[in-house]
Design a protein around this motif. Sequence first.
Motif, PDB file in Angstrom:
ATOM      1  N   SER A  70       0.838  -1.198   0.000  1.00  0.00           N
ATOM      2  CA  SER A  70       0.000   0.000   0.000  1.00  0.00           C
ATOM      3  C   SER A  70       0.876   1.252   0.000  1.00  0.00           C
ATOM      4  O   SER A  70       2.058   1.200   0.368  1.00  0.00           O
ATOM      5  CB  SER A  70      -0.936   0.003   1.205  1.00  0.00           C
ATOM      6  OG  SER A  70      -0.198   0.018   2.407  1.00  0.00           O
ATOM      7  N   SER A  71       0.298   2.387  -0.387  1.00  0.00           N
ATOM      8  CA  SER A  71       1.066   3.623  -0.515  1.00  0.00           C
ATOM      9  C   SER A  71       1.640   4.112   0.813  1.00  0.00           C
ATOM     10  O   SER A  71       2.662   4.795   0.839  1.00  0.00           O
ATOM     11  CB  SER A  71       0.200   4.718  -1.136  1.00  0.00           C
ATOM     12  OG  SER A  71      -0.963   4.950  -0.351  1.00  0.00           O
ATOM     13  N   ASP A  72       0.995   3.759   1.921  1.00  0.00           N
ATOM     14  CA  ASP A  72       1.519   4.164   3.232  1.00  0.00           C
ATOM     15  C   ASP A  72       2.465   3.129   3.831  1.00  0.00           C
ATOM     16  O   ASP A  72       3.031   3.331   4.916  1.00  0.00           O
ATOM     17  CB  ASP A  72       0.381   4.464   4.210  1.00  0.00           C
ATOM     18  CG  ASP A  72      -0.495   3.249   4.501  1.00  0.00           C
ATOM     19  OD1 ASP A  72      -0.208   2.152   3.991  1.00  0.00           O
ATOM     20  OD2 ASP A  72      -1.502   3.414   5.223  1.00  0.00           O
ATOM     21  N   SER A  75       0.261  -1.919   4.715  1.00  0.00           N
ATOM     22  CA  SER A  75      -0.386  -3.177   4.322  1.00  0.00           C
ATOM     23  C   SER A  75       0.332  -3.807   3.138  1.00  0.00           C
ATOM     24  O   SER A  75       0.806  -3.108   2.233  1.00  0.00           O
ATOM     25  CB  SER A  75      -1.850  -2.938   3.955  1.00  0.00           C
ATOM     26  OG  SER A  75      -2.588  -2.475   5.071  1.00  0.00           O
ATOM     27  N   LEU A  87      -4.161 -10.297   2.966  1.00  0.00           N
ATOM     28  CA  LEU A  87      -3.788  -8.944   3.377  1.00  0.00           C
ATOM     29  C   LEU A  87      -2.992  -9.041   4.677  1.00  0.00           C
ATOM     30  O   LEU A  87      -3.460  -9.645   5.650  1.00  0.00           O
ATOM     31  CB  LEU A  87      -5.037  -8.093   3.594  1.00  0.00           C
ATOM     32  CG  LEU A  87      -5.554  -7.307   2.393  1.00  0.00           C
ATOM     33  CD1 LEU A  87      -6.931  -6.737   2.713  1.00  0.00           C
ATOM     34  CD2 LEU A  87      -4.594  -6.181   2.028  1.00  0.00           C
ATOM     35  N   PHE A 111      -3.194  -2.288  -5.053  1.00  0.00           N
ATOM     36  CA  PHE A 111      -3.886  -1.377  -4.152  1.00  0.00           C
ATOM     37  C   PHE A 111      -4.339  -0.128  -4.897  1.00  0.00           C
ATOM     38  O   PHE A 111      -3.660   0.336  -5.824  1.00  0.00           O
ATOM     39  CB  PHE A 111      -2.960  -0.938  -3.018  1.00  0.00           C
ATOM     40  CG  PHE A 111      -2.784  -1.937  -1.917  1.00  0.00           C
ATOM     41  CD1 PHE A 111      -3.722  -2.037  -0.887  1.00  0.00           C
ATOM     42  CD2 PHE A 111      -1.673  -2.775  -1.887  1.00  0.00           C
ATOM     43  CE1 PHE A 111      -3.560  -2.959   0.145  1.00  0.00           C
ATOM     44  CE2 PHE A 111      -1.492  -3.691  -0.856  1.00  0.00           C
ATOM     45  CZ  PHE A 111      -2.447  -3.786   0.156  1.00  0.00           C
ATOM     46  N   SER A 112      -5.477   0.427  -4.475  1.00  0.00           N
ATOM     47  CA  SER A 112      -5.869   1.755  -4.937  1.00  0.00           C
ATOM     48  C   SER A 112      -4.904   2.763  -4.340  1.00  0.00           C
ATOM     49  O   SER A 112      -4.240   2.486  -3.325  1.00  0.00           O
ATOM     50  CB  SER A 112      -7.301   2.070  -4.516  1.00  0.00           C
ATOM     51  OG  SER A 112      -7.426   2.057  -3.102  1.00  0.00           O
ATOM     52  N   ASP A 114      -5.269   5.310  -2.472  1.00  0.00           N
ATOM     53  CA  ASP A 114      -5.517   5.638  -1.061  1.00  0.00           C
ATOM     54  C   ASP A 114      -5.461   4.421  -0.145  1.00  0.00           C
ATOM     55  O   ASP A 114      -5.611   4.538   1.077  1.00  0.00           O
ATOM     56  CB  ASP A 114      -6.860   6.357  -0.895  1.00  0.00           C
ATOM     57  CG  ASP A 114      -8.050   5.504  -1.334  1.00  0.00           C
ATOM     58  OD1 ASP A 114      -7.875   4.293  -1.610  1.00  0.00           O
ATOM     59  OD2 ASP A 114      -9.162   6.060  -1.421  1.00  0.00           O
ATOM     60  N   GLY A 115      -5.245   3.236  -0.726  1.00  0.00           N
ATOM     61  CA  GLY A 115      -5.109   2.024   0.070  1.00  0.00           C
ATOM     62  C   GLY A 115      -6.401   1.448   0.609  1.00  0.00           C
ATOM     63  O   GLY A 115      -6.387   0.436   1.306  1.00  0.00           O
ATOM     64  N   LYS A 116      -7.539   2.063   0.260  1.00  0.00           N
ATOM     65  CA  LYS A 116      -8.814   1.598   0.804  1.00  0.00           C
ATOM     66  C   LYS A 116      -9.373   0.388   0.051  1.00  0.00           C
ATOM     67  O   LYS A 116     -10.217  -0.346   0.579  1.00  0.00           O
ATOM     68  CB  LYS A 116      -9.837   2.729   0.789  1.00  0.00           C
ATOM     69  CG  LYS A 116      -9.489   3.870   1.735  1.00  0.00           C
ATOM     70  CD  LYS A 116     -10.546   4.970   1.683  1.00  0.00           C
ATOM     71  CE  LYS A 116     -10.201   6.096   2.646  1.00  0.00           C
ATOM     72  NZ  LYS A 116     -11.223   7.179   2.611  1.00  0.00           N
ATOM     73  N   LEU A 118      -8.437  -3.033  -2.647  1.00  0.00           N
ATOM     74  CA  LEU A 118      -7.461  -3.933  -3.250  1.00  0.00           C
ATOM     75  C   LEU A 118      -8.147  -4.645  -4.400  1.00  0.00           C
ATOM     76  O   LEU A 118      -9.243  -5.197  -4.232  1.00  0.00           O
ATOM     77  CB  LEU A 118      -6.962  -4.961  -2.231  1.00  0.00           C
ATOM     78  CG  LEU A 118      -5.979  -6.001  -2.798  1.00  0.00           C
ATOM     79  CD1 LEU A 118      -4.613  -5.360  -3.031  1.00  0.00           C
ATOM     80  CD2 LEU A 118      -5.863  -7.199  -1.854  1.00  0.00           C
ATOM     81  N   THR A 132     -10.197  -2.989   2.170  1.00  0.00           N
ATOM     82  CA  THR A 132      -9.012  -3.440   2.910  1.00  0.00           C
ATOM     83  C   THR A 132      -9.175  -3.352   4.424  1.00  0.00           C
ATOM     84  O   THR A 132      -8.440  -4.008   5.171  1.00  0.00           O
ATOM     85  CB  THR A 132      -7.776  -2.623   2.491  1.00  0.00           C
ATOM     86  OG1 THR A 132      -8.047  -1.232   2.671  1.00  0.00           O
ATOM     87  CG2 THR A 132      -7.424  -2.888   1.037  1.00  0.00           C
TER      88      THR A 132
END
Length: 323
Positions: A70-72, A75, A87, A111-112, A114-116, A118, A132
């Motif tokens: 994920s971008s952050d 995950s 996940l 992942f999108s 914003d990570g919300k 998948l 997610t």
Amino acid sequence: ATDELPEGVADHDRWVTSLAYSPDGKTLFTAGGESLMFRPGDVMLWDAYSGKLVASLSGHETNVWSIAISSDGASLATSGYDGKVILWDVAKREAKHTLEKHKGWVRNVAFSPDGKLLASAGEDGTVILWNTDTGEVAQEIKAHEAAVYCVAFSPDGSTLATAGLDQTAKLWNVADGTEKAKLEGHEDAVWCVAFSPDGSTIATAGADRLVHIWDAAGAAKASLVGHKDWVSSLAFTPDGKHLASGGHDRSVRIWNLESAIKLSDMAADVAKKVQSARRAASEANLAAESAARAASCSTSSSGRTQGAPPATRKQRSSNCKRN
């Protein structure tokens, strides 16, 4: 830590089928296994600077085919031949959700921004968008007539691109799962699809050895010819001006997209001019034939055919009626 990377990182003794860096570049995630289906798959975390193994995550019963972060960086997602999507919580190094809905091999996950969400691509022709946080299905899309090989979100997260065995790539509205465009032009399976960093350009490639370039709406812009075998990977440069493609011909090619699109436009203009010239020539020939028939009819009506045999006069009269 030093900024210099070691010569050898992530020393595996089994297949490595997918990998990804953490957003901060400190951790390398790898996936693979000993065989496609008869041994548990590998998910490993490595210190990107020392090359030391940090953790190994267990959960897949067979080879792990795809991995995404994920971008952050919080995950991790993996998928494999066992049909599972897992996940993972990176900090805790444990599974948050094991997602089982696909029938068969899950080829790819993404992942999108914003990570919300998948997205997972299934051998069963479906694409599933997962929440997610909850692990629940947000959208299930019957995307292709055969296996789906690749999924990719647009940078703004509003569009999902898919590619598959049915020789097409498609664009989908993430909000409601409706189809926005079908990208047709490949003559064999489409292995991969990618968005440029600004989302204005889409690239696809596959088993027909071609790389196709499209605009964000799915209109064809250029076809890149050069690979001598399947093309299985694509990546844009951060400025979006160049595209890298990797193939089974053991080559990586770097394409200047501005030049490629200009050449394609020039070729299209030439083709249009040739087509227009051919159309004009055809119309001129028809006009000449029509003029010749009119002249023949004029001669007949002036009485020059009075001495001709009856059959000839009848045929000329018929030609004049058609004219």
